[in-house]
Design a protein around this motif. Structure first.
Motif, PDB file in Angstrom:
ATOM      1  N   MET A   1       0.848  -1.175   0.000  1.00  0.00           N
ATOM      2  CA  MET A   1       0.000   0.000   0.000  1.00  0.00           C
ATOM      3  C   MET A   1       0.897   1.244   0.000  1.00  0.00           C
ATOM      4  SD  MET A   1      -2.758   1.300   2.913  1.00  0.00           S
ATOM      5  CE  MET A   1      -3.240  -0.356   3.230  1.00  0.00           C
ATOM      6  N   ALA A   2       0.593   2.173  -0.888  1.00  0.00           N
ATOM      7  CA  ALA A   2       1.369   3.413  -0.988  1.00  0.00           C
ATOM      8  C   ALA A   2       1.092   4.314   0.209  1.00  0.00           C
ATOM      9  CB  ALA A   2       1.025   4.152  -2.272  1.00  0.00           C
ATOM     10  N   LYS A   3       2.122   4.981   0.667  1.00  0.00           N
ATOM     11  CA  LYS A   3       1.969   5.933   1.755  1.00  0.00           C
ATOM     12  C   LYS A   3       1.333   7.214   1.220  1.00  0.00           C
ATOM     13  CE  LYS A   3       5.613   4.009   4.492  1.00  0.00           C
ATOM     14  NZ  LYS A   3       6.700   4.245   5.407  1.00  0.00           N
ATOM     15  N   GLY A   4       0.802   8.018   2.131  1.00  0.00           N
ATOM     16  CA  GLY A   4       0.247   9.317   1.785  1.00  0.00           C
ATOM     17  C   GLY A   4       1.079  10.402   2.425  1.00  0.00           C
ATOM     18  N   TYR A   5       1.144  11.555   1.774  1.00  0.00           N
ATOM     19  CA  TYR A   5       1.969  12.656   2.263  1.00  0.00           C
ATOM     20  C   TYR A   5       1.202  13.962   2.271  1.00  0.00           C
ATOM     21  CZ  TYR A   5       5.770   9.409   1.630  1.00  0.00           C
ATOM     22  OH  TYR A   5       6.579   8.313   1.717  1.00  0.00           O
ATOM     23  N   TRP A   6       1.337  14.702   3.356  1.00  0.00           N
ATOM     24  CA  TRP A   6       0.907  16.098   3.383  1.00  0.00           C
ATOM     25  C   TRP A   6       2.126  16.922   3.033  1.00  0.00           C
ATOM     26  CZ3 TRP A   6      -2.327  17.988   8.128  1.00  0.00           C
ATOM     27  CH2 TRP A   6      -3.500  17.229   8.251  1.00  0.00           C
ATOM     28  N   ILE A   7       1.945  17.876   2.138  1.00  0.00           N
ATOM     29  CA  ILE A   7       2.991  18.840   1.820  1.00  0.00           C
ATOM     30  C   ILE A   7       2.384  20.213   2.041  1.00  0.00           C
ATOM     31  CG2 ILE A   7       4.535  19.736   0.049  1.00  0.00           C
ATOM     32  CD1 ILE A   7       4.435  16.885  -1.183  1.00  0.00           C
ATOM     33  N   VAL A  55       6.563  21.954   5.415  1.00  0.00           N
ATOM     34  CA  VAL A  55       6.357  20.750   6.208  1.00  0.00           C
ATOM     35  C   VAL A  55       6.021  19.591   5.269  1.00  0.00           C
ATOM     36  CG1 VAL A  55       5.004  19.703   8.070  1.00  0.00           C
ATOM     37  CG2 VAL A  55       5.431  22.173   8.086  1.00  0.00           C
ATOM     38  N   VAL A  56       6.636  18.429   5.528  1.00  0.00           N
ATOM     39  CA  VAL A  56       6.296  17.194   4.823  1.00  0.00           C
ATOM     40  C   VAL A  56       5.977  16.156   5.893  1.00  0.00           C
ATOM     41  CG1 VAL A  56       7.057  15.392   3.235  1.00  0.00           C
ATOM     42  CG2 VAL A  56       7.845  17.759   2.920  1.00  0.00           C
ATOM     43  N   ILE A  57       4.762  15.607   5.825  1.00  0.00           N
ATOM     44  CA  ILE A  57       4.319  14.612   6.807  1.00  0.00           C
ATOM     45  C   ILE A  57       3.947  13.334   6.063  1.00  0.00           C
ATOM     46  CG2 ILE A  57       2.742  14.091   8.695  1.00  0.00           C
ATOM     47  CD1 ILE A  57       2.100  17.116   8.827  1.00  0.00           C
ATOM     48  N   GLU A  58       4.502  12.232   6.510  1.00  0.00           N
ATOM     49  CA  GLU A  58       4.217  10.922   5.920  1.00  0.00           C
ATOM     50  C   GLU A  58       3.161  10.203   6.765  1.00  0.00           C
ATOM     51  OE1 GLU A  58       7.260   7.731   4.394  1.00  0.00           O
ATOM     52  OE2 GLU A  58       7.040   7.587   6.580  1.00  0.00           O
ATOM     53  N   PHE A  59       2.200   9.578   6.084  1.00  0.00           N
ATOM     54  CA  PHE A  59       1.176   8.765   6.731  1.00  0.00           C
ATOM     55  C   PHE A  59       1.257   7.338   6.195  1.00  0.00           C
ATOM     56  CE2 PHE A  59      -0.348  13.040   7.253  1.00  0.00           C
ATOM     57  CZ  PHE A  59      -0.997  13.043   8.473  1.00  0.00           C
ATOM     58  N   PRO A  60       0.760   6.362   6.944  1.00  0.00           N
ATOM     59  CA  PRO A  60       0.832   4.973   6.494  1.00  0.00           C
ATOM     60  C   PRO A  60       0.158   4.724   5.133  1.00  0.00           C
ATOM     61  CG  PRO A  60       0.223   5.058   8.809  1.00  0.00           C
ATOM     62  CD  PRO A  60       0.204   6.472   8.293  1.00  0.00           C
ATOM     63  N   SER A  61      -0.843   5.548   4.793  1.00  0.00           N
ATOM     64  CA  SER A  61      -1.558   5.392   3.523  1.00  0.00           C
ATOM     65  C   SER A  61      -2.207   6.724   3.142  1.00  0.00           C
ATOM     66  CB  SER A  61      -2.656   4.327   3.648  1.00  0.00           C
ATOM     67  OG  SER A  61      -3.698   4.792   4.494  1.00  0.00           O
ATOM     68  N   MET A  62      -2.637   6.797   1.902  1.00  0.00           N
ATOM     69  CA  MET A  62      -3.371   7.975   1.445  1.00  0.00           C
ATOM     70  C   MET A  62      -4.653   8.131   2.265  1.00  0.00           C
ATOM     71  SD  MET A  62      -3.423  10.514  -0.539  1.00  0.00           S
ATOM     72  CE  MET A  62      -3.881  11.269  -2.067  1.00  0.00           C
ATOM     73  N   GLN A  63      -5.300   7.009   2.578  1.00  0.00           N
ATOM     74  CA  GLN A  63      -6.534   7.082   3.363  1.00  0.00           C
ATOM     75  C   GLN A  63      -6.281   7.653   4.756  1.00  0.00           C
ATOM     76  OE1 GLN A  63      -9.641   6.358   1.917  1.00  0.00           O
ATOM     77  NE2 GLN A  63     -10.171   7.639   3.675  1.00  0.00           N
ATOM     78  N   HIS A  64      -5.169   7.253   5.391  1.00  0.00           N
ATOM     79  CA  HIS A  64      -4.819   7.819   6.697  1.00  0.00           C
ATOM     80  C   HIS A  64      -4.618   9.340   6.580  1.00  0.00           C
ATOM     81  CE1 HIS A  64      -3.961   3.672   7.937  1.00  0.00           C
ATOM     82  NE2 HIS A  64      -3.972   4.123   9.186  1.00  0.00           N
TER      83      HIS A  64
END
Length: 95
Positions: A1-7, A55-64
């Motif tokens: 599963m691809a991770k999701g990122y806030w930029i 800021v770059v924030i990584e999440f376990p998935s795009m859904q998260h």
């Protein structure tokens, strides 16, 4: 599963109240597994308009990542951020 990122790119207008945003947003970040990869620090702006805080924030998935943004906890923090900062925020899929 691809991770999701806030930029996010942010110009803070009221540093003291921005602390309220951070403390209000923290429970949502913890709940959805946020991992801060970059927060503040020096930037070399090469193209376009830059902001003072990035800021770059990584999440376990795009859904998260999406669920965090849409959560009640984060929506309360967002109200504060909109009062004290100008920003752009995008959420994107990782590879």
């Amino acid at each position: 599963m691809a991770k999701g990122y806030w930029i996010a790119q942010v110009d803070v207008r009221d540093a003291e109240r921005y602390k309220d945003y951070i403390s209000t947003a923290t429970p949502a970040f913890e709940r959805y597994g946020a991992n801060f990869l970059a927060r503040g620090g020096s930037v070399t702006q090469l193209e376009g308009k830059g902001r003072s805080r990035n800021v770059v924030i990584e999440f376990p998935s795009m859904q998260h990542a999406l669920d965090c943004y849409n959560s009640e906890e984060y929506q309360q923090a967002l109200k504060i951020r909109k009062e004290v900062a100008d920003s752009e925020l995008m959420i994107m899929d990782g590879l």
